[in-house]
Design a protein around this motif. Structure first.
Motif, PDB file in Angstrom:
ATOM      1  N   LYS A  38      -5.505  16.183  -6.557  1.00 53.97           N
ATOM      2  CA  LYS A  38      -4.805  16.760  -5.402  1.00 53.97           C
ATOM      3  C   LYS A  38      -4.712  15.785  -4.237  1.00 53.97           C
ATOM      4  CE  LYS A  38      -4.237  20.742  -7.398  1.00 53.97           C
ATOM      5  NZ  LYS A  38      -2.909  21.105  -7.898  1.00 53.97           N
ATOM      6  N   SER A  39      -5.697  14.885  -4.097  1.00 49.98           N
ATOM      7  CA  SER A  39      -5.655  13.917  -2.996  1.00 49.98           C
ATOM      8  C   SER A  39      -4.473  12.962  -3.163  1.00 49.98           C
ATOM      9  CB  SER A  39      -6.966  13.124  -2.913  1.00 49.98           C
ATOM     10  OG  SER A  39      -7.184  12.395  -4.103  1.00 49.98           O
ATOM     11  N   LEU A  40      -4.139  12.653  -4.412  1.00 47.83           N
ATOM     12  CA  LEU A  40      -2.978  11.807  -4.688  1.00 47.83           C
ATOM     13  C   LEU A  40      -1.698  12.534  -4.293  1.00 47.83           C
ATOM     14  CD1 LEU A  40      -1.557   9.356  -5.964  1.00 47.83           C
ATOM     15  CD2 LEU A  40      -1.769  10.498  -8.167  1.00 47.83           C
ATOM     16  N   LYS A  41      -1.618  13.793  -4.654  1.00 47.25           N
ATOM     17  CA  LYS A  41      -0.450  14.611  -4.301  1.00 47.25           C
ATOM     18  C   LYS A  41      -0.294  14.689  -2.787  1.00 47.25           C
ATOM     19  CE  LYS A  41       1.593  19.085  -5.490  1.00 47.25           C
ATOM     20  NZ  LYS A  41       1.389  20.317  -6.279  1.00 47.25           N
ATOM     21  N   ASN A  42      -1.398  14.930  -2.082  1.00 49.75           N
ATOM     22  CA  ASN A  42      -1.356  15.017  -0.622  1.00 49.75           C
ATOM     23  C   ASN A  42      -0.963  13.689   0.008  1.00 49.75           C
ATOM     24  OD1 ASN A  42      -2.134  17.690  -0.760  1.00 49.75           O
ATOM     25  ND2 ASN A  42      -4.301  17.261  -0.438  1.00 49.75           N
ATOM     26  N   GLY A  43      -1.484  12.586  -0.552  1.00 49.03           N
ATOM     27  CA  GLY A  43      -1.153  11.259  -0.040  1.00 49.03           C
ATOM     28  C   GLY A  43       0.319  10.943  -0.192  1.00 49.03           C
ATOM     29  N   LEU A  44       0.879  11.292  -1.344  1.00 48.69           N
ATOM     30  CA  LEU A  44       2.293  11.041  -1.596  1.00 48.69           C
ATOM     31  C   LEU A  44       3.175  11.899  -0.685  1.00 48.69           C
ATOM     32  CD1 LEU A  44       4.099   9.346  -3.462  1.00 48.69           C
ATOM     33  CD2 LEU A  44       4.264  11.341  -4.947  1.00 48.69           C
ATOM     34  N   LEU A  45       2.780  13.152  -0.500  1.00 49.11           N
ATOM     35  CA  LEU A  45       3.538  14.040   0.389  1.00 49.11           C
ATOM     36  C   LEU A  45       3.493  13.543   1.838  1.00 49.11           C
ATOM     37  CD1 LEU A  45       2.576  17.535  -1.058  1.00 49.11           C
ATOM     38  CD2 LEU A  45       4.835  16.451  -1.120  1.00 49.11           C
ATOM     39  N   LYS A  46       2.350  12.970   2.239  1.00 52.51           N
ATOM     40  CA  LYS A  46       2.222  12.431   3.593  1.00 52.51           C
ATOM     41  C   LYS A  46       3.172  11.254   3.796  1.00 52.51           C
ATOM     42  CE  LYS A  46      -1.136  10.551   6.863  1.00 52.51           C
ATOM     43  NZ  LYS A  46      -2.534  10.140   7.089  1.00 52.51           N
ATOM     44  N   ILE A  47       3.218  10.348   2.810  1.00 54.25           N
ATOM     45  CA  ILE A  47       4.116   9.190   2.892  1.00 54.25           C
ATOM     46  C   ILE A  47       5.566   9.651   2.955  1.00 54.25           C
ATOM     47  CG2 ILE A  47       5.031   7.241   1.544  1.00 54.25           C
ATOM     48  CD1 ILE A  47       2.120   6.711   0.656  1.00 54.25           C
TER      49      ILE A  47
ATOM     50  N   GLY B  40       6.655  12.564   3.941  1.00 54.74           N
ATOM     51  CA  GLY B  40       6.862  13.230   5.222  1.00 54.74           C
ATOM     52  C   GLY B  40       7.104  12.245   6.348  1.00 54.74           C
ATOM     53  N   LEU B  41       6.324  11.140   6.376  1.00 55.85           N
ATOM     54  CA  LEU B  41       6.507  10.112   7.405  1.00 55.85           C
ATOM     55  C   LEU B  41       7.875   9.449   7.288  1.00 55.85           C
ATOM     56  CD1 LEU B  41       2.953   8.452   7.362  1.00 55.85           C
ATOM     57  CD2 LEU B  41       3.956   9.825   9.204  1.00 55.85           C
ATOM     58  N   ARG B  42       8.323   9.274   6.047  1.00 56.58           N
ATOM     59  CA  ARG B  42       9.646   8.673   5.821  1.00 56.58           C
ATOM     60  C   ARG B  42      10.743   9.593   6.347  1.00 56.58           C
ATOM     61  NH1 ARG B  42       9.491   6.364   0.228  1.00 56.58           N
ATOM     62  NH2 ARG B  42       8.054   4.963   1.279  1.00 56.58           N
ATOM     63  N   ILE B  43      10.596  10.877   6.119  1.00 56.30           N
ATOM     64  CA  ILE B  43      11.571  11.850   6.618  1.00 56.30           C
ATOM     65  C   ILE B  43      11.577  11.845   8.148  1.00 56.30           C
ATOM     66  CG2 ILE B  43      12.083  14.323   6.810  1.00 56.30           C
ATOM     67  CD1 ILE B  43      11.132  14.545   3.859  1.00 56.30           C
ATOM     68  N   GLN B  44      10.381  11.755   8.762  1.00 55.99           N
ATOM     69  CA  GLN B  44      10.295  11.704  10.228  1.00 55.99           C
ATOM     70  C   GLN B  44      11.050  10.490  10.775  1.00 55.99           C
ATOM     71  OE1 GLN B  44       6.130  11.748  11.214  1.00 55.99           O
ATOM     72  NE2 GLN B  44       6.068  13.971  11.427  1.00 55.99           N
ATOM     73  N   LYS B  45      10.902   9.341  10.090  1.00 60.24           N
ATOM     74  CA  LYS B  45      11.599   8.126  10.532  1.00 60.24           C
ATOM     75  C   LYS B  45      13.111   8.303  10.446  1.00 60.24           C
ATOM     76  CE  LYS B  45       8.216   4.512   9.610  1.00 60.24           C
ATOM     77  NZ  LYS B  45       7.954   3.282   8.845  1.00 60.24           N
ATOM     78  N   LEU B  46      13.571   8.917   9.358  1.00 59.32           N
ATOM     79  CA  LEU B  46      15.008   9.136   9.200  1.00 59.32           C
ATOM     80  C   LEU B  46      15.534  10.105  10.259  1.00 59.32           C
ATOM     81  CD1 LEU B  46      15.226   9.325   5.300  1.00 59.32           C
ATOM     82  CD2 LEU B  46      16.109   7.496   6.766  1.00 59.32           C
ATOM     83  N   GLU B  47      14.736  11.122  10.583  1.00 53.20           N
ATOM     84  CA  GLU B  47      15.132  12.063  11.631  1.00 53.20           C
ATOM     85  C   GLU B  47      15.201  11.362  12.987  1.00 53.20           C
ATOM     86  OE1 GLU B  47      12.211  15.154  11.259  1.00 53.20           O
ATOM     87  OE2 GLU B  47      13.458  16.325   9.874  1.00 53.20           O
ATOM     88  N   ARG B  48      14.242  10.475  13.222  1.00 56.91           N
ATOM     89  CA  ARG B  48      14.247   9.741  14.489  1.00 56.91           C
ATOM     90  C   ARG B  48      15.471   8.830  14.574  1.00 56.91           C
ATOM     91  NH1 ARG B  48       9.953   5.214  16.719  1.00 56.91           N
ATOM     92  NH2 ARG B  48      11.220   4.615  18.495  1.00 56.91           N
ATOM     93  N   ARG B  49      15.827   8.177  13.445  1.00 53.46           N
ATOM     94  CA  ARG B  49      17.016   7.318  13.429  1.00 53.46           C
ATOM     95  C   ARG B  49      18.263   8.116  13.758  1.00 53.46           C
ATOM     96  NH1 ARG B  49      17.236   3.968   7.992  1.00 53.46           N
ATOM     97  NH2 ARG B  49      19.343   3.601   8.730  1.00 53.46           N
TER      98      ARG B  49
ATOM     99  N   GLY C  11       0.794  -1.218   0.000  1.00 47.76           N
ATOM    100  CA  GLY C  11       0.000   0.000   0.000  1.00 47.76           C
ATOM    101  C   GLY C  11       0.828   1.269   0.000  1.00 47.76           C
ATOM    102  N   ASN C  12       2.159   1.119   0.018  1.00 49.93           N
ATOM    103  CA  ASN C  12       3.031   2.288   0.035  1.00 49.93           C
ATOM    104  C   ASN C  12       3.755   2.477  -1.292  1.00 49.93           C
ATOM    105  OD1 ASN C  12       2.952   3.867   2.526  1.00 49.93           O
ATOM    106  ND2 ASN C  12       3.504   1.958   3.529  1.00 49.93           N
ATOM    107  N   VAL C  13       4.551   3.523  -1.335  1.00 49.82           N
ATOM    108  CA  VAL C  13       5.217   3.965  -2.561  1.00 49.82           C
ATOM    109  C   VAL C  13       6.724   3.903  -2.372  1.00 49.82           C
ATOM    110  CG1 VAL C  13       5.528   5.970  -4.081  1.00 49.82           C
ATOM    111  CG2 VAL C  13       3.307   5.534  -3.059  1.00 49.82           C
ATOM    112  N   PHE C  14       7.449   3.612  -3.457  1.00 52.29           N
ATOM    113  CA  PHE C  14       8.899   3.797  -3.446  1.00 52.29           C
ATOM    114  C   PHE C  14       9.341   4.266  -4.830  1.00 52.29           C
ATOM    115  CE2 PHE C  14       8.144  -0.603  -4.542  1.00 52.29           C
ATOM    116  CZ  PHE C  14       9.114  -0.947  -5.476  1.00 52.29           C
ATOM    117  N   GLY C  15      10.583   4.739  -4.913  1.00 58.76           N
ATOM    118  CA  GLY C  15      11.067   5.315  -6.163  1.00 58.76           C
ATOM    119  C   GLY C  15      10.563   6.730  -6.390  1.00 58.76           C
TER     120      GLY C  15
END
Length: 199
Positions: free
Chosen positions: A100-109, A111-120, A57-61
């Motif tokens: 726009k919902s697709l754009k927002n969804g991708l930005l959310k994913i 953003g969460l990835r960046i948060q994980k990297l910051e936490r690491r 259900g997630n995105v990469f690349g």
């Protein structure tokens, strides 16, 4: 509203066997991928270390949307049999402008990835190796686990000790020691197929 899984219906689709490499810089260059089934690990091409794990259900690349050169520095490997959908980044950009919902969804994913990297990074600075490993395992169970009949969180054991070491900036031996200790303390149980939370 156009959600990410519905997009798969209009995209190219591939079945990828467990252990196979998903080429991000040759046949699928400048593509964005949607993981319809399975999970993949993303590896830094130069250091050969695991950067993160992507679940269904997630995105990469998606780096190809922002920096086409940076995108080819990543390699993806199927941790289990996968179904991927993919689209060229320029087509994806057009879809994002239209929906726009697709754009927002991708930005959310993203953003969460960046948060994980910051936490690491924060964990690396302020927590010792055993704590980083223990918290990673519990987070992994929260993210990838499902509640079984006994009410315990149980996830497929998809990562090697080396992968966990890469993701926690520790050594494989330290990972083995911490996992053994967590099992002895009754926090988790695991075998080659599954890992589960006991407490």
């Amino acid at each position: 509203m156009l959600n990410m899984m519905k997009i798969c219906e209009i995209l190219e689709m591939d079945n990828i066997e467990k252990g196979k490499r998903i080429e991000l810089k040759e046949e699928h260059k400048n593509s964005v991928f949607f993981l319809k089934r399975g999970s993949v690990k993303i590896i830094d091409n130069s250091s050969e270390t695991v950067k993160y794990v992507v679940k269904r259900g997630n995105v990469f690349g998606e780096l190809s949307l922002f920096d086409k050169e940076a995108a080819i520095e990543e390699v993806a490997f199927a941790l289990e049999d996968c179904v991927i959908c993919y689209i060229k980044s320029d087509q994806m950009e057009a879809l994002m402008e239209k929906h726009k919902s697709l754009k927002n969804g991708l930005l959310k994913i993203y953003g969460l990835r960046i948060q994980k990297l910051e936490r690491r990074l924060n964990d690396l600075l302020f927590k010792d190796s055993p704590t980083r490993i223990k918290e990673f395992i519990l987070d992994y169970l929260d993210e990838f686990g499902e509640i079984d009949k006994s009410g315990k969180s149980k996830a497929k054991n998809l990562l090697s000790h080396k992968d966990i070491a890469n993701l926690t900036n520790t050594s494989r031996q330290t990972v083995s020691n911490v996992l053994s200790k967590m099992r002895k303390e009754g926090v988790i149980d695991y075998n080659v197929e599954f890992i589960s939370k006991v407490l």
